[in-house]
Scaffold this motif. Structure first.
Motif, short mmCIF file in Angstrom:
data_model
loop_
_atom_site.label_atom_id
_atom_site.label_comp_id
_atom_site.label_asym_id
_atom_site.label_seq_id
_atom_site.Cartn_x
_atom_site.Cartn_y
_atom_site.Cartn_z
N PHE A 86 -3.98 -4.32 1.23
CA PHE A 86 -3.82 -5.31 0.17
C PHE A 86 -4.03 -4.93 -1.55
O PHE A 86 -4.06 -5.51 -2.32
N TYR A 114 -12.92 -13.14 -3.56
CA TYR A 114 -13.69 -13.50 -2.31
C TYR A 114 -15.22 -13.27 -2.52
O TYR A 114 -15.83 -12.66 -3.37
N SER A 173 -16.77 -2.60 5.00
CA SER A 173 -15.84 -2.94 5.67
C SER A 173 -15.86 -2.80 7.33
O SER A 173 -16.54 -1.90 7.50
N TYR A 176 0.86 -1.09 0.05
CA TYR A 176 0.24 -0.01 0.17
C TYR A 176 0.86 1.24 0.03
O TYR A 176 0.51 2.43 -0.70
N CYS A 218 -10.31 0.72 -0.95
CA CYS A 218 -9.03 0.32 -0.88
C CYS A 218 -8.32 0.06 0.56
O CYS A 218 -8.90 0.76 1.28
N TYR A 221 -18.80 -11.84 -1.70
CA TYR A 221 -18.85 -10.21 -1.32
C TYR A 221 -19.82 -10.11 0.01
O TYR A 221 -20.61 -10.70 -0.06
N THR A 254 -6.69 -2.44 -4.42
CA THR A 254 -7.92 -2.08 -4.56
C THR A 254 -8.85 -2.97 -4.69
O THR A 254 -8.69 -4.14 -4.82
N VAL A 255 -10.10 -2.72 -4.15
CA VAL A 255 -11.35 -3.78 -4.28
C VAL A 255 -12.21 -3.42 -5.25
O VAL A 255 -12.85 -2.30 -5.16
N LYS A 311 -9.97 -8.32 -5.11
CA LYS A 311 -8.70 -7.52 -4.67
C LYS A 311 -7.81 -7.77 -5.69
O LYS A 311 -7.22 -8.71 -6.14
N ARG A 312 -7.25 -6.55 -5.86
CA ARG A 312 -6.11 -6.35 -6.98
C ARG A 312 -4.77 -6.07 -6.23
O ARG A 312 -4.74 -5.04 -5.57
N ILE A 313 -3.85 -6.98 -6.23
CA ILE A 313 -2.59 -6.77 -5.62
C ILE A 313 -1.55 -6.77 -6.68
O ILE A 313 -1.38 -7.75 -7.57
N TYR A 356 -8.16 -17.18 -7.77
CA TYR A 356 -7.48 -15.93 -7.95
C TYR A 356 -7.16 -15.97 -9.50
O TYR A 356 -6.99 -17.05 -10.27
#
Length: 420
Positions: free
Chosen positions: A318, A380, A387, A265, A315, A382, A320-321, A335-337, A369
């Motif tokens: 880990f 994941y 959050s 992050y 965000c 939803y 952006t979601v 989730k984008r890593i 993934y």
């Protein structure tokens, strides 16, 4: 005058009698059938995000018009209960065992938890059971061996423990059987029909043995016969060391994942491209856990390519979601890593395999993934409530202390599962 009074008294008596009959008839009409009462017990302990069971009306004479319920046209008895992909949350009540003419039970792909009721063994007409992709815990009831008409049984991808009951081998009509991806242990019964099923019916249970999966069962007697008491003490010490090592390793894994998320992050989160078309445009592959996603890889990739900043729902440490909507109405969180280097990428894939093998109601379910050239895209379940950060800091006045304590306990249980 006396005649008029007598006539009025007669009329009043008749009127009262008519009212009593109407009340009795009304009560008779409103009294729901015993099968309906059993299903109302189910309704009282579960909830769903789409409110499907909340629409079941207790004032109906029978449950035959309720969504997901099928009845015999003549007897009005319940023969099928089918509520799949409705995100049902709650346990199965033992009252379902009163549905003695139930032939099909389909509750797969929900969030049903708790033990499988032993009372299901009373549903003597059951031919098909589909409870896969839930969070059932505890052992498989041996009473299910009483279901002599059972043909199909799928209870895979749950958190079931213990051994497979020997009684299931007595089900002579069983043609499809799947207990894969649980936490079952021990020797797979080789008597009866269970000996005919392939390893696909049992994979994903790491402490299984038997000829069906080509794993030889260790002879417990041979491990203790010649070494005496010292070997027994050594075995106990070894188990304690293994348990302690596993706990420490799990805690280190959680700490490492948190540290790595914060590092990403801080270093890469601010310059992250919000469009996914470049990420999945070439060379992307989908890895699915539990096998519980009813979509082809190309369909998922097509949906991923259409995501942009309009689909961002948060965000975090880990990355952006995104919110991912599938054509069948199912919703997932993505989730984008961003990747770092090849060596760390291989390490991260191993950690994903570990996290993907864990399924518990206190952990958000990692479905799979996408391994793209530039980033990892984690899929994941939803959670529509938002959050934890939003709940505590943006809607803090709405979260009382009892709720905060429950959040702490739930988080602690999730960490305990990861560390065990």
């Amino acid at each position: 005058m006396m005649g008029i009074c007598l006539m009025n008294r007669c009329s009043c008596s008749r009127l009262l009698l008519l009212i009593s009959l109407l009340c009795a008839l009304t009560n008779e009409i409103k009294a729901i059938s015993p099968d309906g009462e059993a299903l109302l017990s189910f309704r009282s302990v579960v909830s769903s995000s789409d409110g499907v069971v909340g629409k079941w009306r207790p004032e109906d004479p029978d449950p035959c018009n309720w969504k997901g319920v099928t009845c015999d046209a003549n007897t009005k008895r319940v023969t099928a209960l089918s509520l799949t992909h409705h995100k049902l949350i709650g346990p199965l009540p033992p009252e379902l065992g009163k549905l003695d003419l139930l032939r099909i039970l389909m509750l797969h792909s929900n969030n049903v938890y708790g033990s499988i009721p032993t009372a299901l063994g009373n549903c003597s007409a059951l031919e098909e059971i589909y409870l896969q992709n839930n969070f059932f815990t505890g052992p498989i009831p041996s009473e299910m061996g009483n279901l002599s008409r059972l043909k199909n049984m799928d209870i895979s991808s749950n958190d079931l423990t213990g051994a497979i009951p020997v009684s299931l081998g007595q089900l002579e009509k069983l043609t499809n059987f799947n207990v894969s991806n649980n936490f079952l242990v021990g020797k797979i019964p080789s008597d009866g029909l269970l000996a005919q099923f392939s390893k696909d019916s049992f994979i994903g249970n790491f402490k299984f043995c038997g000829k069906q999966i080509d794993v030889v069962c260790k002879d417990e007697n041979s491990s203790t016969g010649s070494t005496g008491g010292k070997s027994g003490q050594g075995g106990k010490t070894g188990k304690l060391l293994i348990s302690a090592s596993a706990t420490v390793g799990g805690l280190l894994l959680v700490s490492l994942m948190c540290f790595w998320g914060c590092f990403l992050y801080k270093k890469l989160g601010r310059v992250e491209n919000t469009s996914l078309a470049i990420d999945v445009g070439g060379g992307a592959s989908i890895v699915m856990f539990h096998g519980d996603l009813p979509y082809a890889s190309k369909d998922i990739i097509k949906k991923l390519e259409a995501l942009n900043e309009e689909h961002i729902i948060g965000c975090g440490g880990f990355g952006t979601v995104y919110k991912l909507d599938m054509d069948d109405g199912s919703v997932f969180a993505l989730k984008r890593i961003v990747k770092l280097n090849g060596g760390f990428d291989r390490f991260f894939e191993r950690e994903l395999e570990i996290l993907g093998s864990i399924k518990h109601r206190y952990l958000v379910n990692l479905r799979g993934y996408c391994n793209s050239p530039t980033s990892k895209l984690l899929l994941y379940d939803y959670l529509p409530g938002g959050s934890l950060d939003q709940a505590l800091h943006e809607r803090g006045e709405q979260v009382d202390w009892d709720s905060r304590v429950n959040i702490i306990i739930g988080a602690a249980k999730g960490l305990s599962i990861l560390a065990s």
